[in-house]
Design a protein around this motif. Structure first.
Motif, PDB file in Angstrom:
ATOM      1  N   ASP A   1       0.838  -1.194   0.000  1.00 14.23           N
ATOM      2  CA  ASP A   1       0.000   0.000   0.000  1.00 14.23           C
ATOM      3  C   ASP A   1       0.867   1.235   0.000  1.00 14.23           C
ATOM      4  N   GLU A   2       0.354   2.248  -0.649  1.00 10.97           N
ATOM      5  CA  GLU A   2       1.184   3.411  -0.898  1.00 10.97           C
ATOM      6  C   GLU A   2       0.372   4.689  -0.725  1.00 10.97           C
ATOM      7  N   ILE A   3       1.012   5.705  -0.182  1.00  8.70           N
ATOM      8  CA  ILE A   3       0.400   7.028  -0.078  1.00  8.70           C
ATOM      9  C   ILE A   3       1.293   7.983  -0.864  1.00  8.70           C
ATOM     10  N   VAL A   4       0.703   8.719  -1.811  1.00  9.98           N
ATOM     11  CA  VAL A   4       1.521   9.619  -2.626  1.00  9.98           C
ATOM     12  C   VAL A   4       1.299  11.073  -2.215  1.00  9.98           C
ATOM     13  N   LEU A   5       2.379  11.822  -2.250  1.00  5.32           N
ATOM     14  CA  LEU A   5       2.314  13.257  -2.018  1.00  5.32           C
ATOM     15  C   LEU A   5       2.543  13.983  -3.326  1.00  5.32           C
ATOM     16  N   VAL A   6       1.604  14.846  -3.687  1.00  2.00           N
ATOM     17  CA  VAL A   6       1.772  15.656  -4.892  1.00  2.00           C
ATOM     18  C   VAL A   6       1.530  17.118  -4.560  1.00  2.00           C
ATOM     19  N   GLY A   7       2.083  17.981  -5.371  1.00  2.00           N
ATOM     20  CA  GLY A   7       1.869  19.414  -5.161  1.00  2.00           C
ATOM     21  C   GLY A   7       2.930  20.216  -5.875  1.00  2.00           C
ATOM     22  N   ARG A   8       2.660  21.488  -6.026  1.00  2.00           N
ATOM     23  CA  ARG A   8       3.604  22.374  -6.693  1.00  2.00           C
ATOM     24  C   ARG A   8       4.920  22.390  -5.925  1.00  2.00           C
ATOM     25  N   SER A   9       5.960  22.851  -6.577  1.00  2.00           N
ATOM     26  CA  SER A   9       7.245  23.005  -5.914  1.00  2.00           C
ATOM     27  C   SER A   9       7.114  23.997  -4.769  1.00  2.00           C
ATOM     28  N   ASN A  10       7.836  23.719  -3.696  1.00  2.00           N
ATOM     29  CA  ASN A  10       7.981  24.669  -2.602  1.00  2.00           C
ATOM     30  C   ASN A  10       6.751  24.805  -1.689  1.00  2.00           C
ATOM     31  N   VAL A  11       5.780  23.918  -1.819  1.00  2.00           N
ATOM     32  CA  VAL A  11       4.601  24.007  -0.950  1.00  2.00           C
ATOM     33  C   VAL A  11       4.842  23.368   0.420  1.00  2.00           C
ATOM     34  N   GLY A  12       5.940  22.575   0.507  1.00  2.00           N
ATOM     35  CA  GLY A  12       6.270  21.953   1.794  1.00  2.00           C
ATOM     36  C   GLY A  12       6.158  20.441   1.812  1.00  2.00           C
ATOM     37  N   LYS A  13       6.228  19.807   0.640  1.00  2.00           N
ATOM     38  CA  LYS A  13       6.096  18.345   0.580  1.00  2.00           C
ATOM     39  C   LYS A  13       7.191  17.641   1.380  1.00  2.00           C
ATOM     40  N   SER A  14       8.436  18.094   1.216  1.00  3.72           N
ATOM     41  CA  SER A  14       9.544  17.435   1.928  1.00  3.72           C
ATOM     42  C   SER A  14       9.399  17.610   3.433  1.00  3.72           C
ATOM     43  N   THR A  15       8.948  18.796   3.830  1.00  3.14           N
ATOM     44  CA  THR A  15       8.761  19.075   5.259  1.00  3.14           C
ATOM     45  C   THR A  15       7.686  18.157   5.836  1.00  3.14           C
ATOM     46  N   ILE A  16       6.592  17.983   5.102  1.00  4.96           N
ATOM     47  CA  ILE A  16       5.499  17.111   5.544  1.00  4.96           C
ATOM     48  C   ILE A  16       5.976  15.667   5.634  1.00  4.96           C
ATOM     49  N   MET A  17       6.702  15.245   4.605  1.00  2.00           N
ATOM     50  CA  MET A  17       7.228  13.884   4.570  1.00  2.00           C
ATOM     51  C   MET A  17       8.097  13.618   5.803  1.00  2.00           C
ATOM     52  N   ARG A  18       8.912  14.595   6.131  1.00  2.64           N
ATOM     53  CA  ARG A  18       9.807  14.446   7.284  1.00  2.64           C
ATOM     54  C   ARG A  18       8.974  14.342   8.569  1.00  2.64           C
ATOM     55  N   GLU A  19       7.949  15.163   8.686  1.00  5.98           N
ATOM     56  CA  GLU A  19       7.105  15.130   9.883  1.00  5.98           C
ATOM     57  C   GLU A  19       6.340  13.812   9.994  1.00  5.98           C
ATOM     58  N   LEU A  20       5.866  13.312   8.857  1.00  3.70           N
ATOM     59  CA  LEU A  20       5.067  12.080   8.886  1.00  3.70           C
ATOM     60  C   LEU A  20       5.919  10.849   9.162  1.00  3.70           C
ATOM     61  N   THR A  21       7.092  10.810   8.566  1.00  2.00           N
ATOM     62  CA  THR A  21       7.877   9.573   8.600  1.00  2.00           C
ATOM     63  C   THR A  21       9.025   9.615   9.598  1.00  2.00           C
TER      64      THR A  21
END
Ligand code: GDP
Length: 194
Positions: free
Chosen positions: A2-22
């Motif tokens: 099972d997989e959860i994907v993160l999408v969004g424009r550049s610089n919206v904070g995807k990496s920051t969210i990923m770090r917080e979640l994982t």
């Protein structure tokens, strides 16, 4: 898996969210527009993975053609993996999302975020819209209601709280509403499997 994907424009904070979640640190501030391979992570011992897809939309210094190629890659990845994708997180910047959507609409273009939301909906991928950088938003209710309106969701936004609309401030670790929404979709998916 099972997989959860993160999408969004550049610089919206995807990496920051990923770090917080994982709890994993993800290299941030990569050269914009460089196509990244999806990154896979485990989340608190559970059996699914997070995939951080490359940022779409405007990226300074990136040619339109390359931008289109990235967009196509993202769409293809999601189509190819729709069966194993348990949920998607569409990340937007709460500070600028309405202005960006309206600017595109005024030019007669379909805004990327709106297009992506409908694309995920059509594929039947449960989607959480993580409205990040809420620390920079003064009138929270108005902003979130405007976003619902642009996505074709009936306001008030509170109707969509806990499942679809998740206002967060990832930089300060305030992502509880996103966790709640993801847990909801994970539970729903597990129920469907039974
Ligand atoms: P990505 O390109 O989508 O992966 O975005 P990043 O995670 O690299 O974040 C882009 C910038 O936004 C960085 O400078 C972050 O520190 C900043 N940022 C991320 N989350 C927040 C937030 O909740 N509030 C504010 N004010 N800035 C944030």
């Amino acid at each position: 898996d099972d997989e959860i994907v993160l999408v969004g424009r550049s610089n919206v904070g995807k990496s920051t969210i990923m770090r917080e979640l994982t709890g994993h640190s993800v290299p941030t501030g990569q050269k914009p527009g460089v196509t990244r391979e999806p990154n896979h992570f485990d989340w608190s011992g559970q059996s699914f993975m997070f995939t951080d897809l490359p940022g779409f939309g405007f990226m300074s210094g990136v040619e339109g053609e390359h931008r289109e190629a990235i967009q196509t890659d993202i769409v293809r990845y999601i189509e190819d993996n729709a069966d194993s994708i348990l949920a998607a997180v569409l990340v937007v910047d709460g500070k600028s999302v309405i202005d960006i959507i309206d600017r595109h609409s005024d030019r007669g273009e379909i805004p990327h975020d709106v297009e992506m939301y409908h694309f995920l909906e059509e594929l039947g991928v449960p989607t959480v819209v993580a409205v990040n950088k809420m620390d920079k938003v003064d009138d929270k209710d108005e902003r979130l209601n405007d976003l619902c309106d642009r996505l074709g969701l009936f306001p008030p936004w509170q109707q969509w709280d806990d499942e679809v609309i998740a206002p967060i401030t990832a930089k300060a670790g305030r992502i509880d509403s996103l966790r709640t929404a993801l847990q909801h979709h994970i539970r729903a998916a597990k129920r469907d499997e039974l």
